[in-house]
Design a protein around this motif. Structure first.
Motif, PDB file in Angstrom:
ATOM      1  N   LEU A 127      23.415  14.261 -42.167  1.00 11.05           N
ATOM      2  CA  LEU A 127      22.229  13.806 -41.511  1.00 11.05           C
ATOM      3  C   LEU A 127      21.609  14.434 -40.495  1.00 11.05           C
ATOM      4  N   ASP A 128      22.609  15.072 -39.613  1.00 12.94           N
ATOM      5  CA  ASP A 128      22.323  15.815 -38.484  1.00 12.94           C
ATOM      6  C   ASP A 128      21.580  17.124 -38.904  1.00 12.94           C
ATOM      7  N   GLU A 129      22.087  17.590 -40.167  1.00 11.12           N
ATOM      8  CA  GLU A 129      21.536  19.094 -40.740  1.00 11.12           C
ATOM      9  C   GLU A 129      20.115  18.804 -41.404  1.00 11.12           C
ATOM     10  N   ALA A 189      15.565  15.961 -38.763  1.00 13.03           N
ATOM     11  CA  ALA A 189      15.438  16.548 -37.436  1.00 13.03           C
ATOM     12  C   ALA A 189      14.279  16.564 -37.003  1.00 13.03           C
ATOM     13  N   GLU A 190      13.088  16.690 -37.839  1.00  7.65           N
ATOM     14  CA  GLU A 190      11.814  16.654 -36.992  1.00  7.65           C
ATOM     15  C   GLU A 190      11.445  15.084 -36.887  1.00  7.65           C
ATOM     16  N   TYR A 191      11.895  14.130 -37.711  1.00  6.88           N
ATOM     17  CA  TYR A 191      11.549  12.844 -37.182  1.00  6.88           C
ATOM     18  C   TYR A 191      12.223  12.570 -35.864  1.00  6.88           C
ATOM     19  N   THR A 192      13.385  12.932 -35.702  1.00  9.56           N
ATOM     20  CA  THR A 192      14.076  12.474 -34.425  1.00  9.56           C
ATOM     21  C   THR A 192      13.683  13.556 -32.928  1.00  9.56           C
ATOM     22  N   GLU A 193      13.159  14.762 -33.526  1.00  8.59           N
ATOM     23  CA  GLU A 193      12.521  15.368 -32.456  1.00  8.59           C
ATOM     24  C   GLU A 193      11.142  14.671 -32.028  1.00  8.59           C
ATOM     25  N   LYS A 253       3.476   2.798 -28.873  1.00 12.64           N
ATOM     26  CA  LYS A 253       4.310   1.809 -29.720  1.00 12.64           C
ATOM     27  C   LYS A 253       4.320   1.735 -31.051  1.00 12.64           C
ATOM     28  N   ASP A 254       3.061   1.640 -31.601  1.00 10.55           N
ATOM     29  CA  ASP A 254       2.692   1.717 -32.856  1.00 10.55           C
ATOM     30  C   ASP A 254       3.038   2.967 -33.839  1.00 10.55           C
ATOM     31  N   GLU A 255       2.928   4.054 -33.248  1.00 14.24           N
ATOM     32  CA  GLU A 255       3.225   5.466 -33.939  1.00 14.24           C
ATOM     33  C   GLU A 255       4.750   5.496 -33.891  1.00 14.24           C
ATOM     34  N   GLU A 256       5.485   5.099 -32.589  1.00 14.43           N
ATOM     35  CA  GLU A 256       6.922   5.210 -32.793  1.00 14.43           C
ATOM     36  C   GLU A 256       7.612   4.236 -33.762  1.00 14.43           C
ATOM     37  N   LYS A 257       6.952   2.939 -33.963  1.00 16.99           N
ATOM     38  CA  LYS A 257       7.454   2.138 -34.781  1.00 16.99           C
ATOM     39  C   LYS A 257       7.421   2.705 -36.184  1.00 16.99           C
ATOM     40  N   GLU A 258       6.297   3.246 -36.550  1.00 17.62           N
ATOM     41  CA  GLU A 258       6.074   3.659 -37.865  1.00 17.62           C
ATOM     42  C   GLU A 258       6.809   4.847 -38.126  1.00 17.62           C
ATOM     43  N   LEU A 259       7.154   5.670 -37.166  1.00 17.66           N
ATOM     44  CA  LEU A 259       8.103   7.022 -37.416  1.00 17.66           C
ATOM     45  C   LEU A 259       9.377   6.413 -37.613  1.00 17.66           C
ATOM     46  N   THR A 260       9.941   5.432 -36.543  1.00 13.92           N
ATOM     47  CA  THR A 260      11.274   5.001 -36.734  1.00 13.92           C
ATOM     48  C   THR A 260      11.258   4.381 -38.141  1.00 13.92           C
ATOM     49  N   HIS A 261      10.491   3.578 -38.680  1.00 10.78           N
ATOM     50  CA  HIS A 261      10.519   2.898 -40.202  1.00 10.78           C
ATOM     51  C   HIS A 261      10.606   4.199 -40.958  1.00 10.78           C
ATOM     52  N   LYS A 262       9.979   5.414 -41.030  1.00 11.32           N
ATOM     53  CA  LYS A 262       9.952   6.517 -41.909  1.00 11.32           C
ATOM     54  C   LYS A 262      11.469   7.064 -41.791  1.00 11.32           C
ATOM     55  N   ALA A 263      11.904   7.219 -40.670  1.00 16.25           N
ATOM     56  CA  ALA A 263      13.093   7.778 -40.355  1.00 16.25           C
ATOM     57  C   ALA A 263      14.390   7.135 -40.899  1.00 16.25           C
ATOM     58  N   ILE A 264      14.282   5.832 -40.822  1.00 17.51           N
ATOM     59  CA  ILE A 264      15.187   5.024 -41.269  1.00 17.51           C
ATOM     60  C   ILE A 264      15.072   5.058 -42.844  1.00 17.51           C
ATOM     61  N   GLN A 317      25.292   4.062 -37.811  1.00 14.31           N
ATOM     62  CA  GLN A 317      25.434   4.552 -36.422  1.00 14.31           C
ATOM     63  C   GLN A 317      23.960   5.675 -36.316  1.00 14.31           C
ATOM     64  N   LYS A 318      23.672   6.112 -37.369  1.00 13.38           N
ATOM     65  CA  LYS A 318      22.369   7.052 -37.141  1.00 13.38           C
ATOM     66  C   LYS A 318      21.161   6.397 -37.000  1.00 13.38           C
ATOM     67  N   ASN A 319      21.139   4.965 -37.932  1.00 13.94           N
ATOM     68  CA  ASN A 319      19.910   4.384 -37.841  1.00 13.94           C
ATOM     69  C   ASN A 319      19.928   3.503 -36.323  1.00 13.94           C
ATOM     70  N   ILE A 320      21.162   3.221 -35.835  1.00 16.90           N
ATOM     71  CA  ILE A 320      21.061   2.477 -34.484  1.00 16.90           C
ATOM     72  C   ILE A 320      20.487   3.559 -33.464  1.00 16.90           C
ATOM     73  N   HIS A 321      20.942   5.215 -33.573  1.00 15.46           N
ATOM     74  CA  HIS A 321      20.504   6.069 -32.744  1.00 15.46           C
ATOM     75  C   HIS A 321      18.827   5.998 -32.882  1.00 15.46           C
ATOM     76  N   LEU A 322      18.332   6.050 -33.990  1.00 18.02           N
ATOM     77  CA  LEU A 322      17.012   6.154 -34.370  1.00 18.02           C
ATOM     78  C   LEU A 322      16.067   5.015 -33.812  1.00 18.02           C
ATOM     79  N   ARG A 323      16.837   3.862 -33.673  1.00 22.83           N
ATOM     80  CA  ARG A 323      16.211   2.621 -33.302  1.00 22.83           C
ATOM     81  C   ARG A 323      16.256   2.797 -31.782  1.00 22.83           C
TER      82      ARG A 323
END
Length: 580
Positions: A27-29, A34-38, A94-105, A210-216
């Motif tokens: 997942l880290d690689e 990586a782009e979502y997280t950044e 807030k809304d952009e972060e929420k949408e981006l988090t949903h896509k990342a998860i 654990q990755k999803n918790i980090h993304l949230r």
């Protein structure tokens, strides 16, 4: 930055990735993640993350004794101003972060699901190979052992002297021991290999969560936590451990099922009704107080044999004060008394207060000798039991104190009418309410206070607890005093059930102790949960009620209880020995 394209539902993984089964690294690689997280980090940097960081700074400033009060106020005011600015930024994104988090998860879940399937296939194949290799190894060891046995037998064939026969037997024994040792080693190696396969499959989901918790941003998800809990249970599950832990409960559950089936067939009626269940809970309610008190002492690797006498003492006092008229009982030649001149609320508070005070005094008396002189609670509480028993019988001549005022008896020990269900009038016992409150208070003490943590520490290893700075004396005395308070309340409510006398509560200490042991509170100390004691009380009360409902002789009921107690203690000892 433009949005990242939707991820594909098809994924390919290298054999090296599958063999490593390292989901966290995968997942880290991943470039998309990586782009979502950044992007998420950029959105949160001056918003929610800054709010959290500044809140920590404020807390640190408040604790800093090297800074003057004026300087603290200045810094805190500046931080709060920055927090308001950060909150504005956080709200903007807030809304952009929420949408981006949903896509990342979504990306994490899809990628992890696909990877998990590949890892399972690989690990299952490895497990099958290990099984085949183990079978071949066992066969090879068995053949080698049989060959060795034949060689020894052939070497000593025809030799009849006692010394030669002894030597042959010794070599055969040595060969047999070597055979068992080889089988044992092979089995351990096989189980260790299977364990690695099982761990690899389990870790995939753990890394995903654990990755999803980090993304949230460190927020958990109920569904994920629940599923992770189930997977953890399945991962750690072994049939032997399951039956060792739950075997007694399974047997008791089977017993109750049999009683439910047999009751109508025997003409006793339907056992599984709302009224019967509420009656069991009502009978459990008062005894719950005694179990809550004893449970703390058992957690300290002790016990309490004085419970029954304390119940009698508090119940007698309550009966004397709440009797509607002049008492027939004199106490040490004093009396009889008539408390009806006092207002009923005063009489209630007085009876409850004296009951608690007396129980606390005698409980603390026993606790002092156990805490200060290291006398085992079995002895100190036995002595207390005898003292109270003698004082009560001598003081009252064993005479019951009589009934309690009907109004107050109904107020505390009566029932509320709920209505008619299935042609049967259903009433709710009021005694259940104080029992539930007592359970909640005890649970809070056990699980949310320093005393609760220290109880486990002292019960597990008193010497280690003392070295770590815990006062074993204070903890022990606190537990005895807490037990006395519970006994006092229980004795007060016990008086509403029947006319109290010096013989009230006979054998209650054994039922309370047995309920705690059945509930999983270990006599070895430091092991058990309060919920177990609660469940144990309900089980024991339900057992007695079922046997009585079926018309089983009271004396035979002791036989059933005895078997349950010895089974519970035996299982507890087995678990303790396995742990050692």
């Amino acid at each position: 930055m433009k949005d990242t394209p939707e991820h594909s539902t098809q994924y390919t993984f290298t054999q090296e990735q599958i063999a490593q089964a390292d989901t966290a690294k995968l997942l880290d690689e991943d470039a998309v993640l990586a782009e979502y997280t950044e992007r998420l980090d950029a959105l949160r940097k001056n918003g929610v993350n800054k709010v959290s960081a500044l809140a920590q700074e404020i807390a640190a400033v408040r604790k800093n004794k090297l800074i003057s009060a004026e300087e603290k106020n200045t810094r805190i005011a500046a931080y709060r101003k920055e927090i308001e600015e950060a909150k504005t930024i956080a709200a903007r994104y807030k809304d952009e972060e929420k949408e981006l988090t949903h896509k990342a998860i979504q990306r994490v879940n899809a990628l992890s699901d696909a990877f998990e399937q590949e890892v399972k296939k690989n690990e299952n194949a490895k497990a099958a190979r290990y099984k085949q290799e183990y079978a071949e190894k066992v066969q090879s060891i068995t053949e080698a052992a049989e060959k060795k046995k034949q060689e020894i037998t052939a070497a000593f064939a025809g030799k009849t002297s006692e010394e030669e026969r002894r030597e042959a037997q010794q070599e055969l024994t040595a060969a047999n021991n070597a055979f068992k040792s080889a089988l044992f080693d092979a089995k351990n190696q096989y189980e260790a290999a299977l364990g690695k396969c099982k761990t690899a499959k389990h870790q995939v989901y753990v890394d995903r969560v654990q990755k999803n918790i980090h993304l949230r941003n460190s927020k958990t998800n109920f569904t994920e936590d629940f599923k992770l809990g189930l997977k953890d249970y399945a991962y750690k599950f072994t049939p032997a451990q399951f039956f060792l832990t739950n075997g007694l409960y399974i047997a008791i559950a089977i017993f109750f099922v049999v009683c439910i089936i047999v009751a109508p067939l025997s003409g006793s009626g339907n056992l599984l009704t709302i009224s019967n269940i509420l009656t069991i809970l009502e009978q459990s309610s008062v005894r719950m107080f005694y179990a809550l008190g004893v449970a703390g002492l058992i957690l300290l690797a002790g016990t309490d044999l004085s419970v029954g006498r304390m119940v009698a003492m508090g119940a007698v006092v309550t009966g004397l004060i709440l009797h509607p008229g002049t008492n027939i009982v004199t106490f040490f030649g004093m009396g009889p008394w008539d408390f009806t001149a006092l207002a009923m609320p005063v009489r209630v508070v007085l009876s409850l207060g004296i009951s608690i005070i007396l129980c606390v005094i005698f409980s603390a008396f026993a606790g002092f000798f156990s805490a200060w002189l290291k006398i085992h609670p079995f002895i100190s509480t036995l002595a207390t039991q005898l003292i109270i028993y003698g004082l009560l019988f001598f003081g009252t001549s064993g005479t019951p104190v009589g009934s309690i005022d009907a109004g107050i008896k109904d107020f505390f020990g009566g029932r509320w009418v709920l209505g008619v269900v299935g042609g049967e009038l259903v009433t709710f016992p009021k005694l259940i309410i104080p029992a539930v409150i007592a359970i909640a208070i005890a649970w809070f003490i056990w699980n949310k206070t320093v005393l609760g943590k220290n109880m486990y520490a002292v019960g597990g290893n008193a010497e280690a607890a003392s070295v770590s700075g815990i006062s074993v004396f204070k903890v022990t005395m606190s537990v005895f005093i807490m037990a006395g308070i519970f006994y006092g309340f229980g004795a007060f409510f016990e008086a509403f059930k029947a006319n109290a006398s010096a013989g009230t509560g006979q054998g209650y200490e054994l039922d309370a102790i047995a309920a705690c042991v059945v509930g999983g509170i270990s006599f070895n100390g430091g092991i058990g949960k309060l919920e177990g004691a609660v469940l144990g009380v309900i089980i024991f009360t339900g057992l007695t009620y079922c046997l009585t409902f079926l018309g089983i002789d009271t004396n035979l009921q002791f036989v059933f209880k005895g078997f349950i107690i010895i089974a519970a203690v035996a299982l507890d000892s087995v678990k303790y020995l396995k742990k050692k």
